[in-house]
Motif scaffolding. Sequence first.
Motif, PDB file in Angstrom:
ATOM      1  N   GLN A  24     -40.800 -45.202  51.371  1.00 30.20           N
ATOM      2  CA  GLN A  24     -40.709 -44.042  50.486  1.00 30.20           C
ATOM      3  C   GLN A  24     -39.310 -43.930  49.883  1.00 30.20           C
TER       4      GLN A  24
ATOM      5  N   ARG B 291     -35.469 -35.636  50.454  1.00 30.73           N
ATOM      6  CA  ARG B 291     -35.482 -36.973  51.060  1.00 30.73           C
ATOM      7  C   ARG B 291     -34.206 -37.739  50.711  1.00 30.73           C
TER       8      ARG B 291
ATOM      9  N   THR C  61     -40.497 -28.290  40.418  1.00 34.66           N
ATOM     10  CA  THR C  61     -41.766 -28.742  40.995  1.00 34.66           C
ATOM     11  C   THR C  61     -41.575 -29.096  42.464  1.00 34.66           C
ATOM     12  N   PRO C  62     -42.597 -28.903  43.285  1.00 35.14           N
ATOM     13  CA  PRO C  62     -42.474 -29.254  44.716  1.00 35.14           C
ATOM     14  C   PRO C  62     -42.175 -30.737  44.928  1.00 35.14           C
ATOM     15  N   GLU C  63     -42.733 -31.595  44.069  1.00 36.26           N
ATOM     16  CA  GLU C  63     -42.496 -33.029  44.232  1.00 36.26           C
ATOM     17  C   GLU C  63     -41.024 -33.365  44.035  1.00 36.26           C
ATOM     18  N   TYR C  64     -40.415 -32.739  43.024  1.00 30.39           N
ATOM     19  CA  TYR C  64     -39.002 -33.021  42.759  1.00 30.39           C
ATOM     20  C   TYR C  64     -38.126 -32.492  43.894  1.00 30.39           C
ATOM     21  N   GLU C  65     -38.435 -31.300  44.361  1.00 22.36           N
ATOM     22  CA  GLU C  65     -37.657 -30.741  45.471  1.00 22.36           C
ATOM     23  C   GLU C  65     -37.791 -31.596  46.732  1.00 22.36           C
ATOM     24  N   GLU C  66     -38.992 -32.093  46.962  1.00 20.13           N
ATOM     25  CA  GLU C  66     -39.197 -32.961  48.121  1.00 20.13           C
ATOM     26  C   GLU C  66     -38.418 -34.264  47.966  1.00 20.13           C
ATOM     27  N   GLN C  67     -38.375 -34.785  46.767  1.00 18.20           N
ATOM     28  CA  GLN C  67     -37.615 -36.009  46.513  1.00 18.20           C
ATOM     29  C   GLN C  67     -36.121 -35.778  46.725  1.00 18.20           C
TER      30      GLN C  67
ATOM     31  N   ARG D  41     -39.114 -46.347  47.039  1.00 25.08           N
ATOM     32  CA  ARG D  41     -39.824 -45.829  45.858  1.00 25.08           C
ATOM     33  C   ARG D  41     -39.011 -44.722  45.176  1.00 25.08           C
ATOM     34  N   ASP D  42     -38.403 -43.866  45.988  1.00 25.76           N
ATOM     35  CA  ASP D  42     -37.592 -42.792  45.400  1.00 25.76           C
ATOM     36  C   ASP D  42     -36.400 -43.354  44.633  1.00 25.76           C
TER      37      ASP D  42
ATOM     38  N   LYS E 248     -37.468 -44.947  41.433  1.00 20.97           N
ATOM     39  CA  LYS E 248     -37.788 -43.902  40.454  1.00 20.97           C
ATOM     40  C   LYS E 248     -36.515 -43.289  39.884  1.00 20.97           C
TER      41      LYS E 248
END
Length: 544
Positions: free
Chosen positions: A159, A191, A182-188, A162-163, A166
Amino acid sequence: MSTSSVFTPLVPPSTATLLEQAYAKTNLDKNNAMAATLRSTLTKSKREKSKATALRTPQEMRSTIIMRLTELRERNDEHNATVARIEAELKSLKLQQNECKQNAPTAAAKYKFYQEIKCYVNDLIDCLAAKSSLINDLEKRALQLYSKNQRYLVNRRRQDVRDQAKEMAEAAKPVLAAARRTPEYEEQVRRAAEREGRRTRRRCERERNYLLATHLDGMSSDDEIADQQQEQCLATKALIETQAAEAFEDVNDDFCKIDLILIKFYAWRKTDMGSYQDAFVSLCLPKLLAPLVRHELLLWSPLLEEYTDIETMHWYQACMLYACQSNESVEQLKQDPDLNLVPSLIEKIVLPKVNSLVAECWDPLSTTQTLRLVGFINRLTREFPLNSSNKQLKKLFETIMERMRLALENDVFIPIFPKQVQEAKGSFFQRQFCSGLKLFRNFLSWQGILADKPLRELAIGALLNRYLLMAMRVCTPNDAISKVSIIVNTLPTVWLLTNSDTLKNLEVFISYIRQTLDNCDATNPLLMQSCDKAKQILQRLHSL
């Protein structure tokens, strides 16, 4: 008076009367013929008898008497021989009777011993059969614990790759404020912060150990686990240890201690070696002891940083010393039926367990795990008679090759970006290249254990020619030659001998080195050292 009244007319006989008369006449003729035949036979036999009697001479009579006497003597000799044989048998039976009386206490003791060992073996089998389900469950839970931790680390590493890929792809693109919420961006972002924190801690650790100057980013393993998760793992492991310790609490030591169990069988072996071998005890012992050996190996793994050597375990020491005598010669040891007790346990218990650990828990990208596993298998094959035809060993090697193929497919990612030529060593490209280089080095650690041909195809044909070489084509000459030097120094020396089959696999690699050397200006002071190094590499590869 009329004529009809004087003469009575003749009545013809009936058919029945005629048949009776014919039958009576036929029987009379038969009786007469039989009587005549009988008189003729009697007369003839009397004549022959009188003739034979008349022809016997004194010599014939003497011969007949002698023959009869001889027959009687032979029959008498046979009777005497039979009597003598019966007398001898009676004497032998009396001796056997006396011997049986003398051996009766010993036979009774043996019978008692065999009854005891029979009851003991039956009870032992019942006990181990009752505990096998619990041992299987604990073994499964221990494997799941190790597998879960390893999968977590591998998935986190992938992961992170991949991050970062990206991030590199979107570096030139402006990020809108809406996208940041967005939750996805905050999670990224979370991480990424955790990833950089772990890298910083590893860098500080290398600084304390004075390893920072020689380290290449991407060569270390990110195996740090959060404290909470680590506590959960330790709690689960402690629970398994507790349940394993309680598994045989209700069992007498004679049925759960391997050394005490072997004492029982050694008594049998010492009492009657013939029946011990006839019962195939040597073949049954590994299967009988298997649950207890597996119980001791529940949390054992050669992939762990600290694991107990097999040689120091109780089961190994007890089995290694089984039936061992101080005055035993080499020839006697070769004839010992229990000589292969420990190798059989290694084959039937240890190798399948290692195979399961490799399939579920081994990370081929981890250098420490790989070196531990290589060292363990090297020692195992060196100290025990395990040949390449061993089924469990072949299965283990197949699992290792399969895990290496999966790592090659899923863990090697070297991005090709136009600007990466000018990037520093700490860039994403350099890190990923070093990660692939580390996998290449880990693959070659198996040289001498795995077959050279499939190992060359995997390490050189797939990893080097398909990934590393393609990445080096976008590097500067100095950086490329430096990477080439590391790769060549990683190759096993035996693969670089003259007329080695490995040189055929390295043809594309050698062609790239020549091309790089041709493109370098030997008069440029910045490239002179790299050119000399490239020539030395080609000379070492027998291509100059």
